[in-house]
Scaffold this motif. Structure first.
Motif, short mmCIF file in Angstrom:
data_model
loop_
_atom_site.label_atom_id
_atom_site.label_comp_id
_atom_site.label_asym_id
_atom_site.label_seq_id
_atom_site.Cartn_x
_atom_site.Cartn_y
_atom_site.Cartn_z
N TYR A 312 0.83 -1.20 0.00
CA TYR A 312 0.00 0.00 0.00
C TYR A 312 0.87 1.26 0.00
O TYR A 312 0.60 2.21 -0.75
CB TYR A 312 -0.94 0.02 1.21
N LEU A 313 1.90 1.29 0.82
CA LEU A 313 2.76 2.46 0.89
C LEU A 313 3.46 2.73 -0.44
O LEU A 313 3.59 3.88 -0.87
CB LEU A 313 3.79 2.29 2.01
N ILE A 314 3.89 1.67 -1.09
CA ILE A 314 4.54 1.84 -2.39
C ILE A 314 3.53 2.34 -3.42
O ILE A 314 3.80 3.27 -4.18
CB ILE A 314 5.18 0.51 -2.85
N GLY A 315 2.34 1.73 -3.45
CA GLY A 315 1.30 2.18 -4.38
C GLY A 315 0.90 3.61 -4.14
O GLY A 315 0.71 4.39 -5.09
N ASP A 316 0.79 3.99 -2.88
CA ASP A 316 0.41 5.36 -2.54
C ASP A 316 1.48 6.35 -3.00
O ASP A 316 1.17 7.42 -3.52
CB ASP A 316 0.20 5.46 -1.03
N TYR A 317 2.74 5.98 -2.82
CA TYR A 317 3.83 6.88 -3.23
C TYR A 317 3.86 7.04 -4.75
O TYR A 317 3.99 8.16 -5.26
CB TYR A 317 5.17 6.34 -2.74
N PRO A 324 0.18 8.77 -11.44
CA PRO A 324 -1.14 8.58 -10.84
C PRO A 324 -1.91 7.43 -11.47
O PRO A 324 -1.76 7.15 -12.67
CB PRO A 324 -1.85 9.92 -11.10
N ILE A 325 -2.72 6.78 -10.67
CA ILE A 325 -3.57 5.69 -11.17
C ILE A 325 -4.59 6.26 -12.15
O ILE A 325 -5.17 7.32 -11.91
CB ILE A 325 -4.30 4.99 -10.01
N SER A 336 -7.08 -0.30 -7.13
CA SER A 336 -6.86 0.25 -5.80
C SER A 336 -5.39 0.61 -5.62
O SER A 336 -4.51 0.11 -6.33
CB SER A 336 -7.27 -0.76 -4.73
N VAL A 337 -5.13 1.50 -4.66
CA VAL A 337 -3.75 1.89 -4.36
C VAL A 337 -2.94 0.66 -3.94
O VAL A 337 -1.79 0.49 -4.33
CB VAL A 337 -3.72 2.97 -3.27
N PHE A 338 -3.55 -0.20 -3.12
CA PHE A 338 -2.87 -1.43 -2.71
C PHE A 338 -2.48 -2.28 -3.91
O PHE A 338 -1.34 -2.73 -4.03
CB PHE A 338 -3.76 -2.24 -1.76
N LYS A 339 -3.42 -2.52 -4.82
CA LYS A 339 -3.15 -3.36 -5.99
C LYS A 339 -2.10 -2.72 -6.89
O LYS A 339 -1.28 -3.41 -7.49
CB LYS A 339 -4.46 -3.57 -6.77
#
Length: 374
Positions: A312-317, A324-325, A336-339
């Protein structure tokens, strides 16, 4: 710019291992900390908690069968305290200060065994980050003492002042449970069944909760202005009415205080479903496990929680700072940010190439940010 090879895949030490060593060295010896690191990394590669798949994904010169035995010995013999893992995740939370907590339960069946987990998470930007949980040695709903034990652990480990409020669905009601929350001044917004009877002190009479909102229209939100008693506990009620596929539904919430804010908060509860989906079908496929012994399953869940917050932290960064997604036409994110983090991390680990040139296991920007806390 040429792609940078991820040389960390064969390095003896990594930022992830450094992070784990800094936090776990008082409770686990180095060999077991390395096993935790190897397991979490392999879990992100394979996207499955199945031990055969995880052992094949170990970054080790040993045969997969040897790695499998290491996993089995760890699960059978190692002591992995919940407080150790929960406090590590707590220190990694991207949100600080008052936390919106959510309590929910997930379950599945493996053969004749019922796997039943009571989870407490932290709401943050579209997901509930798992913090601590309790394995239930039964099928069906949790009981009051199990919920109290989970909340008491949070209070003892992190402090009552860290709680903004608690969100929960209809399963999580009851006199003693609300009494515990009230005595600790824990704000809550919990859905109740429409046929629950409440006592009106002003009228000295009982009434079905739904009758207090007879006049409410679809898409309207109301809060009952007077305090009521639910099972002897003083609280406030609020409600909204919705329509989906021709079906009218009344949603009633019980709150410690500030009923005018109840719906705004309760709308965040769905984020726990993103967590469970990430743990299951869209992430680590926790239901693939053949583990049924509660003590071993508890360790597996804790390791999976570590992998979850890392992804999640990596996806969020990446989503915030680099790429951006994609937003689809309906206005929601393509994933999702996690995925997003899991897919990138898995690709990096499997290919050995750092395609966005920001994160390798050896020198991950996100982990570098975290490491200084210890």
């Amino acid at each position: 710019m040429p792609l940078k090879k991820n040389s960390s895949l064969r390095a003896k030490d990594t930022d992830l291992l450094t992070l784990f060593k800094a936090h776990m060295s008082k409770d686990l010896h180095l060999a077991r900390i390395r096993l935790v690191c190897l397991f979490v990394t392999a879990l992100c590669k394979t996207k499955s908690v199945n031990f055969v798949k995880v052992s094949a994904g170990f970054d080790s010169a040993s045969l997969a069968s040897s790695c499998m035995r290491r996993i089995q010995r760890f699960m059978a013999e190692a002591e992995l305290p919940m407080k150790l893992i929960s406090s590590l995740i707590f220190s990694m939370l991207p949100v600080k200060g008052k936390l919106i907590l959510v309590m929910d339960r997930t379950n599945w069946k493996f053969g004749s065994s019922n796997i039943n987990i009571l989870m407490l998470g932290v709401i943050y930007k579209g997901v509930a980050i798992p913090l601590l949980f309790k394995m239930l040695d039964k099928r069906g709903n949790s009981n009051t003492q199990e919920r109290i034990d989970l909340m008491q652990n949070f209070i003892d480990w992190f402090g009552l002042d860290q709680i903004d409020c608690l969100l929960a669905d209809r399963e999580f009601v009851g006199d003693l449970w609300l009494n515990f929350l009230n005595l600790n001044n824990i704000r809550y917004h919990i859905r109740i069944r429409n046929n629950f009877k409440v006592f009106l002190p002003r009228k000295q009479s009982f009434i079905k909760a739904s009758y207090l909102f007879n006049s409410i229209k679809v898409k309207q939100y109301q809060h009952y202005q007077h305090i009521v008693q639910l099972g002897g506990e003083l609280c406030y009620l609020s409600a909204t009415k919705s329509s989906a596929q021709g079906k009218i539904e009344l949603l009633i919430l019980v709150s410690f205080n500030k009923p005018d804010e109840a719906l705004r908060y309760y709308k965040e509860r769905w984020q726990v479903e993103t967590l469970f989906k990430g743990m299951k079908s869209s992430g680590f496929n926790i239901e693939d496990t053949h583990v049924t012994a509660l003590d071993r399953l508890e360790k597996l869940m804790m390791l999976t929680m570590l992998a979850f917050i890392w992804c999640y932290l990596i996806g969020d960064y990446i989503d915030r700072e680099i790429k951006p997604i994609t937003i689809k036409k309906h206005g929601r994110k393509a994933k999702s940010v996690f995925k997003y983090g899991l897919d990138y991390l898995a690709e990096t680990l499997l290919s050995g190439y750092n395609k966005l040139d920001f994160c390798t296991i050896q020198n991950c920007h996100v982990l570098s940010i975290l490491t200084h806390k210890f």
